[in-house]
Design an enzyme around this catalytic site. Structure first.
Site, PDB file in Angstrom:
ATOM      1  N   GLU A 170      -4.808   1.558   2.899  1.00  0.00           N
ATOM      2  CA  GLU A 170      -4.974   0.158   3.336  1.00  0.00           C
ATOM      3  C   GLU A 170      -5.008   0.228   4.900  1.00  0.00           C
ATOM      4  O   GLU A 170      -5.692   0.044   5.989  1.00  0.00           O
ATOM      5  CB  GLU A 170      -3.975  -0.668   3.671  1.00  0.00           C
ATOM      6  CG  GLU A 170      -3.580  -2.240   3.713  1.00  0.00           C
ATOM      7  CD  GLU A 170      -3.199  -2.114   5.560  1.00  0.00           C
ATOM      8  OE1 GLU A 170      -3.678  -3.403   6.064  1.00  0.00           O
ATOM      9  OE2 GLU A 170      -2.903  -1.430   6.022  1.00  0.00           O
ATOM     10  N   GLU A 171      -4.551   1.714   5.233  1.00  0.00           N
ATOM     11  CA  GLU A 171      -4.414   1.812   6.749  1.00  0.00           C
ATOM     12  C   GLU A 171      -5.999   2.581   7.366  1.00  0.00           C
ATOM     13  O   GLU A 171      -6.233   2.800   8.509  1.00  0.00           O
ATOM     14  CB  GLU A 171      -3.428   2.908   7.231  1.00  0.00           C
ATOM     15  CG  GLU A 171      -2.198   2.290   6.844  1.00  0.00           C
ATOM     16  CD  GLU A 171      -1.292   2.166   8.028  1.00  0.00           C
ATOM     17  OE1 GLU A 171      -2.079   1.076   8.794  1.00  0.00           O
ATOM     18  OE2 GLU A 171      -0.193   1.214   7.830  1.00  0.00           O
ATOM     19  N   ASP A 227      -0.586   4.127   1.590  1.00  0.00           N
ATOM     20  CA  ASP A 227      -0.552   4.979   2.040  1.00  0.00           C
ATOM     21  C   ASP A 227       0.231   4.756   3.374  1.00  0.00           C
ATOM     22  O   ASP A 227       1.174   4.014   4.036  1.00  0.00           O
ATOM     23  CB  ASP A 227      -2.060   5.938   2.521  1.00  0.00           C
ATOM     24  CG  ASP A 227      -2.384   3.881   2.581  1.00  0.00           C
ATOM     25  OD1 ASP A 227      -2.365   2.944   2.693  1.00  0.00           O
ATOM     26  OD2 ASP A 227      -3.058   3.903   4.070  1.00  0.00           O
ATOM     27  N   HIS A 256       0.919  -1.538   0.324  1.00  0.00           N
ATOM     28  CA  HIS A 256       0.090   0.106  -0.250  1.00  0.00           C
ATOM     29  C   HIS A 256       0.802   1.105   0.597  1.00  0.00           C
ATOM     30  O   HIS A 256       1.838   1.373   0.615  1.00  0.00           O
ATOM     31  CB  HIS A 256      -1.173  -0.487   0.965  1.00  0.00           C
ATOM     32  CG  HIS A 256      -1.274   0.147   2.273  1.00  0.00           C
ATOM     33  ND1 HIS A 256      -0.151   0.872   2.918  1.00  0.00           N
ATOM     34  CD2 HIS A 256       0.137  -1.628   3.427  1.00  0.00           C
ATOM     35  CE1 HIS A 256       0.450   1.142   3.960  1.00  0.00           C
ATOM     36  NE2 HIS A 256      -0.180  -0.996   4.784  1.00  0.00           N
ATOM     37  N   ASP A 291       1.311 -10.268   0.180  1.00  0.00           N
ATOM     38  CA  ASP A 291       0.990  -8.749  -0.061  1.00  0.00           C
ATOM     39  C   ASP A 291       1.949  -8.553   1.529  1.00  0.00           C
ATOM     40  O   ASP A 291       2.447  -9.739   2.353  1.00  0.00           O
ATOM     41  CB  ASP A 291      -0.896  -8.376   1.289  1.00  0.00           C
ATOM     42  CG  ASP A 291      -0.780  -7.200   1.693  1.00  0.00           C
ATOM     43  OD1 ASP A 291      -0.142  -6.607   0.423  1.00  0.00           O
ATOM     44  OD2 ASP A 291      -1.410  -7.346   2.248  1.00  0.00           O
TER      45      ASP A 291
END
Ligand SMILES: [Zn+2]
Length: 607
Positions: free
Chosen positions: A257-258, A188, A186, A290
């Site tokens: 994602e966060e 972010d 991700h 991932d």
């Protein structure tokens, strides 16, 4: 487990109020923190504890009818089968690894990761849709940075942007019959609280390199992964601009994602299904890696813990409604009193432990028992016996359940995290509520959670003469002193993830664990205090939080959550999602080598 809670920099900024559908800011950050580091931490702690504990007081339980078929590890030749190290043997690879191990490449890697940290990509709870909320624009700057830094990736791979800021690169392979490899991460990062800026040794978005560490928010979570993958592809193409993989490689990077991945991974998942299912059928990818666990030396043995399952998630709102009235003539219990009694009853009835052999944590234990030399003898015997004996498994379950640090891995947890009610000191409250957060055992389900909390609350509601409705159904309907209602709070309910198969014959597991072993054995060592042991054990493990993979279940059954990093490479243990996140440059280079090696290895592997 609550290291972040100990950190003074870590305070929830705001709690959700009744009717607010957003989870508290702290919950997602905490969840992600745990997700990222907990598997390593627990592994270490598990061994630490087991090694010290000479006398395990075991008062067991019966067989429990759990069957012996879940793992079949014994039949595969040992409780924790280990594949051979797998590392490319081509001349191309040898040249490439010389480059990766050069000082010049380390400088380049430092610049790549440091530069990425300098492009601030914080995501926030409650962000509106892309196009409506201006805060998403910052991801364009990140895309510009990637385009400038990775010209060969952008020249040779096809790029699609999903929901504007989600990135999907396809490196089209020469053999279109092979299911692609999917690597995800991700863009972010968790926000840095302004009040903590001064606590950073180097500013949080400096990307500063002090000769050992690269500093800043995202240097670990998850720019080490996203930038690690991009760097691996760019360096492969730099070494040979005509290089084309045989097997297609797809890279996918979400941008929230966060904060649960609603705008990023959720859209990317649909895009990937729509694009690749027509070509490869259902389950269109051969392997998905991932972010997630890492490796650590624990009780005498380096062990890589790959996340092969995630617990489920569910927040239940319990609301008590009573007649109001003047506080000078109160009943025995106000609405708040009734709610308190119900909460106390719930806490008096925690979920029961259920350790199954398919629980990835069980595999972590068996791998430890099999390979870590310093595991306590009694415990080692018990774990080994539990492979065939349900009684031994029950004893192991009882032991784990008796220890706060492991309990959460073998059961559904419940935590009453929010409470509210009452508006005036001389008025009886008409409404009072509590929200109970659950992390659902891999052996359970959201439905089992609904049923169980209903029956526990029903017992007490009857006694208190309350009517009850639970998840839209009337359960107790006689007229009473008030009404209690159970509903789903927030919109984050999630089943426990499917468990990734990791048997001896599982091809994805074979190539991934072989690559980890190869990468570890040939790793770039920084100093002479580096471990002499060049063998690493690979083990399934459980994630107590959730990653973007929660959207990817349909893409493949070969889902692993892993970065080739170890806690010793991170500046401080509490560095993720807190102050002073920093990663050793040499560790980042090793992560790049791991991804590069995997890209080459999957070309000659079956998936
Ligand atoms: Zn992350």
């Amino acid at each position: 487990m609550s290291l972040d809670e100990k950190n003074p920099a870590y305070h929830p900024e705001s709690l959700p109020l009744p009717g607010d559908t957003r989870p508290a800011k702290s919950s997602s950050a905490l969840k992600s923190f745990r997700k990222a580091i907990l598997p390593i931490f627990l592994l270490t702690q598990a061994f630490y504890y087991f090694g010290l504990d000479e006398t395990i007081g075991l008062t067991g339980r019966g067989d429990g009818g759990r069957g012996l078929d879940a793992v079949g590890a014994e039949a595969d030749g040992g409780l924790c089968y280990q594949h051979e190290p797998l590392w490319p043997k081509t001349d191309f690879y040898k040249e490439l690894d010389k480059v990766w191990k050069s000082d010049a490449f380390k400088d380049q890697a430092v610049e790549w990761l440091g530069g990425a940290v300098r492009v601030e990509t914080e995501s926030y709870d409650g962000m509106d849709e892309v196009g409506k909320d201006g805060r998403w624009h910052k991801f364009q700057k990140f895309h510009d940075y990637l385009e400038k830094s990775y010209p060969l990736v952008h020249k040779h791979l096809k790029l699609d942007k999903v929901n504007t800021y989600g990135l999907v690169f396809e490196w089209t392979g020469s053999d279109s019959s092979l299911k692609p490899l999917l690597l995800t991460g991700h863009q972010d990062v968790v926000p840095v609280e302004k009040s903590t800026y001064d606590a950073w040794i180097h500013p949080p978005f400096s990307g500063h390199y002090d000769g050992t560490y690269i500093w800043g928010r995202g240097s670990i979570d998850d720019k080490s992964g996203t930038i690690g993958i991009m760097s691996a592809v760019e360096s492969l193409l730099r070494a040979n601009k005509d290089y084309t993989p045989k097997r297609t490689i797809v890279l996918a990077f979400g941008m929230d994602e966060e904060v649960s991945g609603f705008k990023g991974a959720a859209h990317i998942a649909k895009y990937l299904e729509d694009t690749y299912t027509p070509k490869f059928g259902s389950s269109p990818f051969g392997l998905l890696v991932d972010e997630g666990g890492g490796y650590t030396k624990a009780y005498g043995k380096p062990i890589a813990a790959l996340g092969t399952g995630e617990k489920g998630y569910g927040d239940v709102r319990m609301t008590v409604k009573t007649l109001g009235g003047h506080s000078s003539v109160p009943p025995d219990h106000t609405g708040i009193g009734l709610l308190s009694l119900l909460v106390a009853h719930l806490e008096a009835n925690p979920h029961k432990a259920n350790l199954t052999r398919s629980n990835p944590f069980y595999s972590t234990l068996t791998c430890a028992a099999e390979y870590a030399p310093d595991v306590n003898t009694v415990l080692r015997k018990l774990i080994k016996a539990s492979a065939k004996s349900n009684k031994a498994l029950g004893l192991l379950e009882t032991f784990l359940d008796s220890r706060g640090e492991y309990r959460s891995l073998v059961k559904t947890t419940q935590a009453v995290d929010l409470i509210g009610g009452g508006i005036k000191v001389n008025a009886l409250p008409e409404t009072a509520f509590a929200v109970i957060n659950h992390r659902i055992n891999v052996a359970s389900s959201t439905e089992e959670l609904r049923q169980r909390i209903t029956s526990i609350v029903e017992e007490k509601a009857k006694e208190l003469n309350l009517t009850l409705s639970s998840f839209g159904k009337d359960v107790l309907t006689h007229s009473g002193v008030g009404h209690v209602e159970l509903t789903e709070a927030f919109d984050k309910w999630l089943e426990p993830s499917p468990l990734t198969p990791t048997t001896k014959s599982t091809n994805g597991w074979k190539v991934l664990s072989g690559t980890i072993k190869g990468a570890y054995a040939s790793r770039l060592k920084e100093s002479d205090d580096d471990d002499e042991d060049d063998e690493i054990i690979t083990s399934p493990s459980i994630m107590t939080g959730n990653t973007d993979t929660k959207y990817y279940w349909n893409l493949t059954d070969q889902i692993y959550r892993y970065n080739h990093l170890t806690e010793g490479d991170m500046y401080t243990y509490s560095g993720i999602h807190s102050v002073n996140e920093a990663l050793k440059a040499v560790a980042f280079v090793n992560n790049v080598r791991f991804f590069g090696g995997l890209m080459l290895n999957v070309d000659s592997a079956e998936l």
